[in-house]
Enzyme design. Structure first.
Site, mmCIF file in Angstrom:
data_model
loop_
_atom_site.group_PDB
_atom_site.id
_atom_site.type_symbol
_atom_site.label_atom_id
_atom_site.label_comp_id
_atom_site.label_asym_id
_atom_site.label_seq_id
_atom_site.Cartn_x
_atom_site.Cartn_y
_atom_site.Cartn_z
ATOM 1 N N ASP A 1 18.766 4.397 32.131
ATOM 2 C CA ASP A 1 19.753 5.326 31.607
ATOM 3 C C ASP A 1 19.000 6.321 30.739
ATOM 4 O OD1 ASP A 1 22.137 6.588 30.949
ATOM 5 O OD2 ASP A 1 23.179 4.726 30.483
ATOM 6 N N TRP A 2 19.627 7.426 30.406
ATOM 7 C CA TRP A 2 18.942 8.537 29.745
ATOM 8 C C TRP A 2 18.534 8.148 28.317
ATOM 9 C CZ3 TRP A 2 19.781 8.913 34.428
ATOM 10 C CH2 TRP A 2 19.555 10.057 35.182
#
Length: 870
Positions: A289-290
């Site tokens: 995920d970012w």
């Protein structure tokens, strides 16, 4: 070209310090995630992957070390057009791959559709609609040049009804969610785009998912939340739908922000190496995920294959990978086969879905609707056309209208519906109208103005238009010659009373409840909902209108259940409908249902409890571990939603999971069971091949310097190149020189053949292939005893019989169209997995000695038919 310090590259000292501090506060040992190494390499013979593997092997064998690093490392936040991109391989004809939100459309773009939420399509209980929605979203993504669409969602599963992103997923039931995942993935990938199953795993709330986000809200924590989940619960509940995703051939999986058993999900070897890649046999690639990546070498050997968006923090130009990954492979910290496997998994997923590297160009920009602008948005460099405004919607509006109508649950109806040219319709509530700032007036839908048709956050898409209920219902009223007036406010008490108390009034009240991702705070809701009440005075509005009008119909747009306790049984409330988050055709869809153009057959994908407390599990709103990682213990095990209600209190349910009414009636009869002649379960045995490597590489650091003469340096862009031949300076780490054995766990770099888990599938992604053998086939007759054609959703539940098992568990369902007076046969199937429990001792699925019972009914509590399984 800065390189992150290798102390961070190697492992998180903060995590260790946080754990020590946590123990001081907690006064008890913290949950621990067992290490599992090495990271499994791809299986060249895996079902559905052999051809893609061969293509990937041919491609990766031609790649240099720098090109492999470029393929696995994001180029940085805002460095290109999409929310995430990796470096290109121009020498081999591969452009930069585009990773982009969202699970209900294309985030931040124009001329695309805004689909109903995952939760809303789950309410259709219709596999065909789930597939068609996925296929349409895949078509639109491909038309924009997107290569990986970041969805569908099984994490959150929906442990707590207040969870901010539950609406992005499907349901707090692993089977309904698993089928939603499988059908959506097949649709997206059949359209030529890689699907991304997310967020893996235990990502059940927004609070404390990221330290900077939590600190921004004033919470004093140093590490993210730890979701503490036992082995049995993990397998029987949270891992189940991801197994279905892997079995469906999903190309990528996104690991989540939070920790699981006090190990970050994106460097958790138990999760990524053991459960996902070994037990489930996942052949695609794992992306972070970012900013969910916290280490470099440690995350690589723990099973991470792609870092997103590439920088350690947005717009720093600093990366755990990039140049640091290049160095780590050159000095032997990360074995060459691990980098090869990362590249293989990415390319195999691409070839599985597209068959080619000849990809359509990216023709939009997430960062602007302008036609021209800098291609490197953050650096403001490379001015050119970046948005071609390509219209990818096709006829998807019709599909969206169909899904939203067929996903509208008729919770209550005492006879007022369907409407038939009523004399006077009064529509009440701001949720019926349009936002004064337009449907896209708030970034990522971070507000609640006008009718609610999607939640907020990265899981959104821009509306090409939004049909409000007020507009659609007024059009129908004009067509019918009906008098029509609306008051689009929740607070205009006198005007509302004066309108709805008139003779012949049919009052339709629209109310809502919103939620979303944690980086946006709407009215004090930090992603997760503060409560389960209706927003903006909605409960008072319903109670007032129903006290003034004896024919009050309530329509709820919401992200999950709300509390109906104070008014649902009021006799003046003649109908209640849950319309979910319907997307761009909202008004048309609800009009179709209210007027009977669509006979409702949707079923609630969650339970409607009487109180917030009746759900058991709740969001952890305050840190409970000093300034260390908040600890969220999943002590309820598999007992969430209807399983919990069935276990503790039969009287606290208003509308049960699977409940939904129709404008006709159905009768269930004649249940039968046929046992299949299946072979005895055989645990998987044997070993893998040795870890393969593809190609040699130079160890001369001169060969890895930034090629200044070939192209200009882009500010903040993440490159695989070194900026000096001094490895200590290139890494910016004063402790550079430690060997892998000094800080990586045992066996992290092993490359010899590895034993297969007994529960793994060998060549069969999804686990041991015998788990999916059909053991029993259940049939029942369903008769339409009413006067109009309708659709019915027979549901197959099973009782596994053990003292620690839920009372019943959903295992199969169908949505069937039946003419008046017609009888059709429902067929449900029970697989070996459906009848098994996870045995934590033998580490495999086992069918217990307890007697098993199958039920067929119209909801989890309306189980018309039962039969003992022989």
């Amino acid at each position: 070209m800065k390189a992150a310090a290798l102390s961070c590259l190697f492992g998180s000292t903060l995590a260790v310090a946080g754990a020590i501090e946590s123990r001081k506060v907690h006064q008890k040992p913290l949950a621990r995630s067992e290490p599992f190494y090495p990271s499994p390499w791809m299986n060249p013979n895996a079902d559905g992957w052999a051809e893609a593997y061969a293509q990937a092997k041919s491609f990766v064998s031609q790649m240099t070390l720098l090109e492999k690093v470029n393929l696995t490392t994001g180029v940085g936040w805002g460095a290109e057009q999409c929310v995430g991109q990796v470096g290109a391989i121009p020498r081999l004809g591969l452009r930069s791959l585009c990773m982009h939100d969202s699970p209900l459309g294309i985030r931040g773009a124009d001329y695309n559709s805004a689909f109903p939420s995952g939760q809303t399509v789950a309410a259709t209980w219709d596999r065909g609609l789930m597939y068609r929605r996925g296929y349409a979203m895949g078509q639109e993504a491909k038309g924009k040049g997107i290569n990986v669409l970041l969805g569908p969602v099984a994490g959150p599963l929906g442990r707590m009804p207040e969870g901010g992103r539950n609406w992005e997923g499907f349901a707090p039931d692993p089977v309904l969610t698993g089928i939603g995942m499988s059908e959506t993935i097949k649709g997206i990938q059949d359209a030529g785009v890689i699907a991304c199953a997310k967020h893996f795993i235990g990502n059940e709330q927004e609070h404390f998912r990221q330290v900077p986000e939590a600190q921004g809200y004033g919470y004093n924590i140093s590490e993210t939340l730890s979701s503490n989940i036992d082995d049995k619960t993990m397998h029987e509940l949270y891992l189940w739908p991801f197994a279905d995703a892997v079995r469906a051939g999903v190309g990528s999986v996104m690991c989540s922000y939070q920790q699981v058993n006090n190990s970050y999900a994106c460097q958790n070897s138990k999760l990524l190496n053991d459960l996902l890649k070994n037990e489930l046999g996942f052949q695609g690639f794992v992306m972070s995920d970012w900013q969910a990546q916290h280490t470099g070498a440690a995350s690589a050997v723990a099973g991470l294959d792609m870092s997103m968006p590439g920088d350690t923090q947005f717009n720093t130009g600093v990366s755990f990978w990039g140049a640091n990954l290049t160095l780590a492979v050159l000095n032997g910290t990360v074995p060459a086969y691990r980098l090869d496997d990362m590249a293989m998994r990415i390319m195999a997923a691409l070839f599985k879905v597209t068959k080619t590297t000849d990809l359509e160009p990216i023709n939009f920009s997430f960062w602007t609707d302008d036609t021209y602008g800098p291609i490197h948005w953050a650096a403001k460099q490379g001015y050119q056309e970046i948005n071609s405004h390509v219209d990818v919607r096709a006829d998807h509006g019709n599909l969206i209208r169909e899904i939203a109508a067929k996903g509208t649950v008729l919770l209550k109806n005492t006879g007022s519906l369907p409407l038939n040219k009523p004399k006077f319709v009064a529509v009440i509530g701001e949720d019926a109208g349009s936002s004064p700032n337009g449907p896209n007036g708030c970034s990522d839908r971070g507000c609640n103005e006008g009718t609610l048709a999607m939640g907020w956050g990265s899981g959104t898409a821009n509306y090409p238009y939004l049909v409000s209920p007020d507009a659609a219902l007024q059009a129908r009223a004009i067509q019918d010659g009906t008098r029509y007036e609306s008051v689009l406010s929740n607070y205009a008490e006198e005007k509302t009373k004066a309108l709805v108390s008139q003779a012949n009034a049919t009052a339709i009240v629209f109310v809502n409840a919103d939620s979303g991702e944690g980086y946006i705070n709407v009215d004090g809701n930090e992603g997760d909902r503060k409560n389960l009440t209706l927003w903006n005075n909605g409960d008072t509005l319903v109670k007032n209108v129903s006290s003034w009008c004896s024919n009050t119909i309530v329509v709820i747009h919401s992200v999950g259940p709300v509390l109906l306790t104070d008014w649902y049984d009021n006799p003046n409330i003649t109908a209640i409908l849950w319309a979910g988050l319907p997307g761009q055709e909202s008004g048309n869809s609800i009009t179709d249902v209210l007027y009977g153009k669509v006979n409702p057959a949707a079923r609630s994908p969650f339970t409607w409890g009487k109180t917030r407390e009746s759900y058991g599990a709740d969001v952890l709103y305050k840190p409970n571990n000093g300034n260390g990682a908040p600890q969220q213990d999943f002590t309820e095990g598999v007992f969430i939603d209807y399983r919990y209600f069935d276990k503790v209190d039969d009287d606290s349910v208003i509308y049960e999971f699977g409940h939904g009414l129709s404008y006709t009636t159905f009768e269930y009869s004649n249940i039968r069971v046929v046992k299949s002649n299946v072979s005895e379960y055989r645990p998987t045995t044997g070993t893998t091949a040795q870890a393969p490597t593809f190609g040699n590489f130079s160890t001369d650091l001169e060969d890895y310097l930034f090629p200044k003469d070939e192209f200009p340096y882009i500010y903040q862009y993440i490159y695989p190149y070194l900026n000096t031949t001094d490895p200590r300076r290139a890494s910016a780490d004063p402790h550079y020189g430690q060997t892998a054995e000094e800080f990586l766990p045992p066996h992290a770099t092993d490359d010899d053949p590895q034993p297969l888990l007994r529960s793994s599938g060998g060549n069969s992604p999804g686990g041991n292939r015998q788990l999916y053998d059909i053991v029993y086939t259940i049939t029942a007759d369903i008769t339409n005893t009413g006067s109009v054609v309708g659709e019915e959703v027979p549901q197959l539940y099973v009782s596994l019989g053990g003292p620690e098992d839920p009372k019943v568990q959903l295992r199969d369902f169908d949505r069937m169209r039946i003419e008046p007076g017609e009888t059709r046969q429902f067929t449900g199937r029970l697989t070996r997995r459906d009848l098994s429990n996870w045995d934590v001792t033998v580490q495999d699925w086992v069918i217990s000695r307890y007697p098993k019972t199958a039920y067929v009914g119209r909801s989890s509590r309306k189980l018309d038919l039962k039969i003992e399984l022989p």
